[in-house]
Design a protein around this motif. Structure first.
Motif, PDB file in Angstrom:
ATOM      1  N   ASP A 137      39.561  40.972  49.626  1.00  0.00           N
ATOM      2  CA  ASP A 137      38.507  40.625  48.664  1.00  0.00           C
ATOM      3  C   ASP A 137      38.304  41.701  47.619  1.00  0.00           C
ATOM      4  N   ASN A 138      38.558  42.961  47.972  1.00  0.00           N
ATOM      5  CA  ASN A 138      38.372  44.065  47.017  1.00  0.00           C
ATOM      6  C   ASN A 138      39.627  44.339  46.199  1.00  0.00           C
ATOM      7  N   GLY A 139      40.649  43.496  46.333  1.00  0.00           N
ATOM      8  CA  GLY A 139      41.872  43.651  45.573  1.00  0.00           C
ATOM      9  C   GLY A 139      42.924  44.524  46.216  1.00  0.00           C
ATOM     10  N   ASP A 140      42.601  45.188  47.327  1.00  0.00           N
ATOM     11  CA  ASP A 140      43.542  46.069  48.012  1.00  0.00           C
ATOM     12  C   ASP A 140      44.661  45.247  48.643  1.00  0.00           C
ATOM     13  N   GLY A 141      45.911  45.594  48.355  1.00  0.00           N
ATOM     14  CA  GLY A 141      47.034  44.897  48.963  1.00  0.00           C
ATOM     15  C   GLY A 141      47.164  45.227  50.442  1.00  0.00           C
TER      16      GLY A 141
END
Length: 321
Positions: free
Chosen positions: A150-154
């Motif tokens: 959700d926070n964009g972290d892969g």
């Protein structure tokens, strides 16, 4: 199953000659005491003890100590849909193993235990002599994918589950191919169980013959453990870190001639020198059904996320086979 557990860096206060007002002295003492007694202050400055000094979300890059980095993956910007870890061949423990539905670097760098292989607890396997009545089938095809949180972290996501109709748990064991069949080295990962449930566990390990080095193990509702099983069959050693799987952790194993060192968040919890493996082995990020405690309920699921993985060869000798 099995269960058990910083250096505070003191600043030197230089006393200057001459009179100091009491208020100034009191403020200085208060500041000094705060530095020592604020919860978490010591942990925040405690240095990492492992060779790469990595404990956070930033993936370490490059060589460190006696280790040469051969693999580094932070999953950022990558999309590997659910279903891609399928058609995985049975050519285990060799770098030629592959998953047919993977493409590009993921096909080159990753393999998974294939459908039709059963985990340690499953009655069709019971590879460690346990008597569990319910186990799992390795199903990376419907449990593993890569994409942003959700926070964009892969991240690599591993969501194991038991169907509502009952039956086997769908387990997942993924293998970083760059260190398959390698003697000595280091592996590190940043990992968290984002949803725990009874009946699910990890056993990340190097394994071969009687030798076993487990560097992230136990039921996900419990605490992270390490286990060392000497190759000569002598009793295992272990460490209970006391840290929950549901927190982010950096887990590392450093394997050098005659030494196995197990780290969590840069702290050395276990060091064993007894009958350490010397022949080539492969690391497996194995996630499966629990070997003790409650069974997974029908319709239940649990999920583990990995935000980076790094692997190293040992620079002290030519070790890749």
């Amino acid at each position: 199953m099995r269960s058990s557990s910083e250096a505070r860096k003191m600043s030197r206060h230089r006393h200057l000659p001459g009179h100091r007002p009491r208020g100034v002295i009191a403020l200085a003492l208060a500041a000094l005491m705060a530095a020592f007694f604020v919860p978490g202050a010591a942990a925040a400055v405690a240095p990492s003890e492992d060779a790469c000094h990595a404990t956070g979300d930033v993936m370490p890059r490059g060589d460190c100590g006696p280790f040469h980095q051969v693999f580094a993956e932070n999953f950022n910007g990558d999309l590997v849909p659910l279903g891609s870890f399928s058609d995985c061949d049975h050519n285990a423990d060799t770098p030629s193993a592959y998953c047919g539905a993977l493409t590009g670097s993921y096909r080159a760098d990753w393999w998974a235990y294939p459908r039709g292989w059963y985990d340690t607890a499953d009655p069709r396997n019971h590879s460690n002599g346990n008597t569990r009545l319910l186990g799992g089938e390795y199903r990376a095809d419907d449990t593993v994918w890569v994409g942003p949180a959700d926070n964009g972290d892969g991240r690599m996501h591993i969501r194991m589950y038991r169907p509502r109709s009952g039956g086997d748990i769908h387990s997942a064991a993924v293998v970083p191919k760059r260190i398959m069949n390698q003697a000595y080295g280091k592996i590190s990962a940043r990992v968290r169980v984002v949803k725990a449930a009874p009946g699910y566990k990890s056993a990340w390990l190097y394994y071969g013959d009687a030798c076993e080095m487990d560097f992230y193990e136990q039921n996900w509702v419990d605490t992270v453990h390490f286990f060392h099983h000497p190759c000569d069959g002598r009793g295992q050693s272990y460490a209970d870190t006391g840290k929950p799987f549901t927190d982010w952790h950096t887990v590392s194993l450093e394997w050098t001639p005659g030494h196995a060192r197990y780290y969590l968040d840069g702290h050395l919890y276990l060091h064993d020198t007894r009958a350490v493996p010397s022949r080539p082995l492969s690391a497996v990020l194995q996630n499966e059904s629990a070997l003790y405690g409650a069974y997974a309920a029908p319709g239940s699921w649990a999920q583990l996320d990995i935000t980076w993985v790094t692997a190293y060869a040992y620079a002290g000798r030519a070790s890749v086979v």
